[in-house]
Design a protein around this motif. Structure first.
Motif, PDB file in Angstrom:
ATOM      1  N   ASP A 137       0.809  -1.221   0.000  1.00 57.92           N
ATOM      2  CA  ASP A 137       0.000   0.000   0.000  1.00 57.92           C
ATOM      3  C   ASP A 137       0.842   1.271   0.000  1.00 57.92           C
ATOM      4  OD1 ASP A 137       1.057  -0.142   2.518  1.00 57.92           O
ATOM      5  OD2 ASP A 137      -0.854   0.010   3.594  1.00 57.92           O
ATOM      6  N   SER A 138       2.119   1.155  -0.386  1.00 55.15           N
ATOM      7  CA  SER A 138       3.032   2.300  -0.315  1.00 55.15           C
ATOM      8  C   SER A 138       2.824   3.311  -1.422  1.00 55.15           C
ATOM      9  CB  SER A 138       4.481   1.807  -0.374  1.00 55.15           C
ATOM     10  OG  SER A 138       4.759   1.248  -1.656  1.00 55.15           O
ATOM     11  N   GLY A 139       2.246   2.887  -2.546  1.00 58.23           N
ATOM     12  CA  GLY A 139       2.113   3.773  -3.691  1.00 58.23           C
ATOM     13  C   GLY A 139       3.372   3.896  -4.529  1.00 58.23           C
ATOM     14  N   ILE A 140       4.409   3.186  -4.152  1.00 58.02           N
ATOM     15  CA  ILE A 140       5.674   3.210  -4.906  1.00 58.02           C
ATOM     16  C   ILE A 140       5.614   2.176  -6.018  1.00 58.02           C
ATOM     17  CG2 ILE A 140       8.171   2.834  -4.774  1.00 58.02           C
ATOM     18  CD1 ILE A 140       8.025   3.715  -1.847  1.00 58.02           C
ATOM     19  N   GLU A 141       5.743   2.645  -7.256  1.00 59.66           N
ATOM     20  CA  GLU A 141       5.660   1.759  -8.408  1.00 59.66           C
ATOM     21  C   GLU A 141       6.899   1.827  -9.298  1.00 59.66           C
ATOM     22  OE1 GLU A 141       3.405  -0.446  -8.698  1.00 59.66           O
ATOM     23  OE2 GLU A 141       2.020   0.268  -7.146  1.00 59.66           O
ATOM     24  N   GLN A 142       7.632   2.931  -9.250  1.00 58.56           N
ATOM     25  CA  GLN A 142       8.833   3.093 -10.061  1.00 58.56           C
ATOM     26  C   GLN A 142       9.898   3.807  -9.249  1.00 58.56           C
ATOM     27  OE1 GLN A 142       7.668   5.366 -13.487  1.00 58.56           O
ATOM     28  NE2 GLN A 142       6.785   7.029 -12.302  1.00 58.56           N
ATOM     29  N   VAL A 143      11.141   3.723  -9.735  1.00 59.73           N
ATOM     30  CA  VAL A 143      12.266   4.205  -8.938  1.00 59.73           C
ATOM     31  C   VAL A 143      12.181   5.704  -8.662  1.00 59.73           C
ATOM     32  CG1 VAL A 143      13.771   4.590 -10.941  1.00 59.73           C
ATOM     33  CG2 VAL A 143      14.784   4.112  -8.694  1.00 59.73           C
ATOM     34  N   GLN A 144      11.571   6.474  -9.578  1.00 56.94           N
ATOM     35  CA  GLN A 144      11.453   7.916  -9.349  1.00 56.94           C
ATOM     36  C   GLN A 144      10.560   8.235  -8.148  1.00 56.94           C
ATOM     37  OE1 GLN A 144      11.254   6.467 -12.360  1.00 56.94           O
ATOM     38  NE2 GLN A 144      13.204   7.218 -13.203  1.00 56.94           N
ATOM     39  N   ASP A 145       9.704   7.292  -7.784  1.00 58.76           N
ATOM     40  CA  ASP A 145       8.848   7.486  -6.605  1.00 58.76           C
ATOM     41  C   ASP A 145       9.648   7.483  -5.305  1.00 58.76           C
ATOM     42  OD1 ASP A 145       6.606   7.593  -8.240  1.00 58.76           O
ATOM     43  OD2 ASP A 145       6.234   5.437  -8.085  1.00 58.76           O
ATOM     44  N   LEU A 146      10.914   7.094  -5.377  1.00 59.31           N
ATOM     45  CA  LEU A 146      11.758   7.070  -4.177  1.00 59.31           C
ATOM     46  C   LEU A 146      12.275   8.459  -3.800  1.00 59.31           C
ATOM     47  CD1 LEU A 146      13.909   3.854  -4.794  1.00 59.31           C
ATOM     48  CD2 LEU A 146      11.793   4.102  -3.486  1.00 59.31           C
ATOM     49  N   ASN A 147      12.154   9.424  -4.700  1.00 62.25           N
ATOM     50  CA  ASN A 147      12.560  10.790  -4.357  1.00 62.25           C
ATOM     51  C   ASN A 147      11.765  11.284  -3.149  1.00 62.25           C
ATOM     52  OD1 ASN A 147      14.598  11.586  -6.291  1.00 62.25           O
ATOM     53  ND2 ASN A 147      13.000  11.416  -7.853  1.00 62.25           N
ATOM     54  N   ASN A 148      12.506  11.859  -2.178  1.00 60.28           N
ATOM     55  CA  ASN A 148      11.925  12.359  -0.925  1.00 60.28           C
ATOM     56  C   ASN A 148      11.337  11.235  -0.069  1.00 60.28           C
ATOM     57  OD1 ASN A 148      12.483  15.142  -1.585  1.00 60.28           O
ATOM     58  ND2 ASN A 148      10.749  15.026  -3.021  1.00 60.28           N
ATOM     59  N   ARG A 149      11.766   9.997  -0.314  1.00 61.00           N
ATOM     60  CA  ARG A 149      11.381   8.845   0.522  1.00 61.00           C
ATOM     61  C   ARG A 149      12.637   8.255   1.142  1.00 61.00           C
ATOM     62  NH1 ARG A 149       5.847   6.413  -0.226  1.00 61.00           N
ATOM     63  NH2 ARG A 149       4.986   7.417  -2.070  1.00 61.00           N
ATOM     64  N   LYS A 150      12.429   7.492   2.232  1.00 56.27           N
ATOM     65  CA  LYS A 150      13.543   6.822   2.886  1.00 56.27           C
ATOM     66  C   LYS A 150      13.785   5.464   2.228  1.00 56.27           C
ATOM     67  CE  LYS A 150      13.333   8.917   7.486  1.00 56.27           C
ATOM     68  NZ  LYS A 150      13.196   8.661   8.950  1.00 56.27           N
ATOM     69  N   VAL A 151      15.030   5.213   1.827  1.00 61.52           N
ATOM     70  CA  VAL A 151      15.390   3.968   1.168  1.00 61.52           C
ATOM     71  C   VAL A 151      16.430   3.240   2.027  1.00 61.52           C
ATOM     72  CG1 VAL A 151      16.332   2.902  -0.909  1.00 61.52           C
ATOM     73  CG2 VAL A 151      14.975   4.997  -1.082  1.00 61.52           C
ATOM     74  N   ALA A 152      16.105   2.041   2.429  1.00 60.92           N
ATOM     75  CA  ALA A 152      17.024   1.240   3.235  1.00 60.92           C
ATOM     76  C   ALA A 152      18.154   0.715   2.357  1.00 60.92           C
ATOM     77  CB  ALA A 152      16.291   0.084   3.887  1.00 60.92           C
ATOM     78  N   VAL A 153      19.390   0.861   2.827  1.00 61.34           N
ATOM     79  CA  VAL A 153      20.560   0.357   2.104  1.00 61.34           C
ATOM     80  C   VAL A 153      21.515  -0.291   3.099  1.00 61.34           C
ATOM     81  CG1 VAL A 153      20.426   2.030   0.215  1.00 61.34           C
ATOM     82  CG2 VAL A 153      21.690   2.606   2.283  1.00 61.34           C
ATOM     83  N   VAL A 154      22.281  -1.238   2.625  1.00 59.79           N
ATOM     84  CA  VAL A 154      23.259  -1.916   3.468  1.00 59.79           C
ATOM     85  C   VAL A 154      24.534  -1.078   3.532  1.00 59.79           C
ATOM     86  CG1 VAL A 154      24.646  -4.003   3.768  1.00 59.79           C
ATOM     87  CG2 VAL A 154      22.306  -4.162   2.871  1.00 59.79           C
ATOM     88  N   LYS A 155      25.078  -0.919   4.732  1.00 58.53           N
ATOM     89  CA  LYS A 155      26.319  -0.150   4.898  1.00 58.53           C
ATOM     90  C   LYS A 155      27.434  -0.735   4.041  1.00 58.53           C
ATOM     91  CE  LYS A 155      25.340   1.185   9.692  1.00 58.53           C
ATOM     92  NZ  LYS A 155      25.747   1.045  11.113  1.00 58.53           N
ATOM     93  N   ASP A 190      10.887   3.296   3.396  1.00 62.90           N
ATOM     94  CA  ASP A 190       9.797   3.112   2.435  1.00 62.90           C
ATOM     95  C   ASP A 190      10.122   2.040   1.398  1.00 62.90           C
ATOM     96  OD1 ASP A 190       8.000   5.345   3.296  1.00 62.90           O
ATOM     97  OD2 ASP A 190       9.774   6.540   2.793  1.00 62.90           O
ATOM     98  N   ALA A 191      11.402   1.759   1.207  1.00 60.89           N
ATOM     99  CA  ALA A 191      11.794   0.793   0.181  1.00 60.89           C
ATOM    100  C   ALA A 191      13.176   0.242   0.480  1.00 60.89           C
ATOM    101  CB  ALA A 191      11.783   1.448  -1.205  1.00 60.89           C
ATOM    102  N   PHE A 192      13.477  -0.895  -0.132  1.00 60.41           N
ATOM    103  CA  PHE A 192      14.795  -1.522  -0.035  1.00 60.41           C
ATOM    104  C   PHE A 192      15.162  -2.003  -1.431  1.00 60.41           C
ATOM    105  CE2 PHE A 192      17.051  -5.696   1.227  1.00 60.41           C
ATOM    106  CZ  PHE A 192      18.298  -5.113   1.110  1.00 60.41           C
TER     107      PHE A 192
END
Length: 270
Positions: A137-155, A190-192
């Motif tokens: 239910d996040s509404g994220i469908e494409q990579v551009q939707d990650l702008n101004n969202r928190k993206v989890a990344v591995v150190k 919001d995404a990984f």
């Protein structure tokens, strides 16, 4: 002169004997193929990374399980050989091949120029790119939707795809992939972004999550890694992979572990 000739012949014989002991001829080809050894001994040693589910892991009884393990089992079956799984990590894969600790490595091994200078790699049995793991239910469908969202990344990861395609994304760093998945589940991110096969497995385990978007990078193709110079063994493995791909066995195993059909075609075109 006669003595010199005799000594010369003896010296040549010694050189030839030493060369023969190395297992390679003047062309660099391995004289005694691993294929012959496995067929005669009916034993096969395969290296697998058992710390990267669902490709490889240990169950509650400490038995090897996973997609790569099942591929190894199919290979042993084709050879009518007893299978021994050797637990490896990423850095020990090539040394295990070079030292003869294993007969082959089936462990997320993609072909690169650097690796092919040290080992040979069969035709691919698996391929994957990178995608996004998000809540349904996040509404994220494409990579551009990650702008101004928190993206989890591995150190320690490069995160090149995210920073280039969504430059306004806010990166949240975690120690490992498991923590990143948890962060998406509990709302810390919001995404990984990760290997799409791994994400498909996580979405299978967690129904509230889904894999979204188009592939972010060109796919990486994984094959079976073996020692250099053993063309006979490599030929056998290429045929094994061809049979797995064309007969549907590989597709069934992939679907079993990842819950989706393989995302990329692997069948060679002749």
């Amino acid at each position: 002169m006669k003595k010199r000739s005799i000594y010369g012949l003896l010296g040549l014989a010694l050189v030839l004997a030493i060369t023969g002991c190395t297992g390679t001829g003047s062309s660099g080809e391995v004289e005694s193929s691993i294929l012959t050894k496995v067929v005669q001994s009916k034993k096969l040693k395969v290296g697998v990374i058992l710390s990267y589910p669902p490709f490889g892991f240990k169950d509650e009884q400490n038995n090897p399980q996973g997609y790569d393990v099942d591929i190894a089992k199919e290979l042993a079956k084709s050879l009518n050989a007893e299978l021994e799984i050797i637990d490896l990590d990423s850095s020990s894969r090539i040394p295990a091949i070079e030292t003869g600790k294993v007969d082959a490595v089936i462990g997320s091994f993609s072909r690169t120029y650097e690796r092919l200078q040290k080992v040979n790699v069969s035709d691919p049995y698996s391929a994957a790119s990178e995608k996004m793991l998000v809540k349904k239910d996040s509404g994220i469908e494409q990579v551009q939707d990650l702008n101004n969202r928190k993206v989890a990344v591995v150190k320690g990861s490069t995160n090149q795809a995210v920073t280039e395609l969504a430059p306004q994304a806010q990166l949240a760093y975690f120690s490992n992939s498991a923590e990143c998945v948890l962060a998406v589940k509990n709302g810390q991110a919001d995404a990984f972004v990760e290997d799409e096969s791994f994400l498909a497995y996580q979405a299978k385990l967690h129904p509230e999550l889904k894999v979204a978007g188009d592939p972010l990078i060109a796919p990486l193709y994984q094959g079976i890694a073996v020692r250099k110079g053993d063309q006979e063994w490599l030929n056998y493995l290429n045929f094994f992979v061809f049979q797995m791909n064309t007969q549907g066995t590989n597709k069934s195993l992939y679907t079993k572990w990842f819950g989706i059909d393989p995302p990329y075609k692997l069948n060679p075109q002749y």
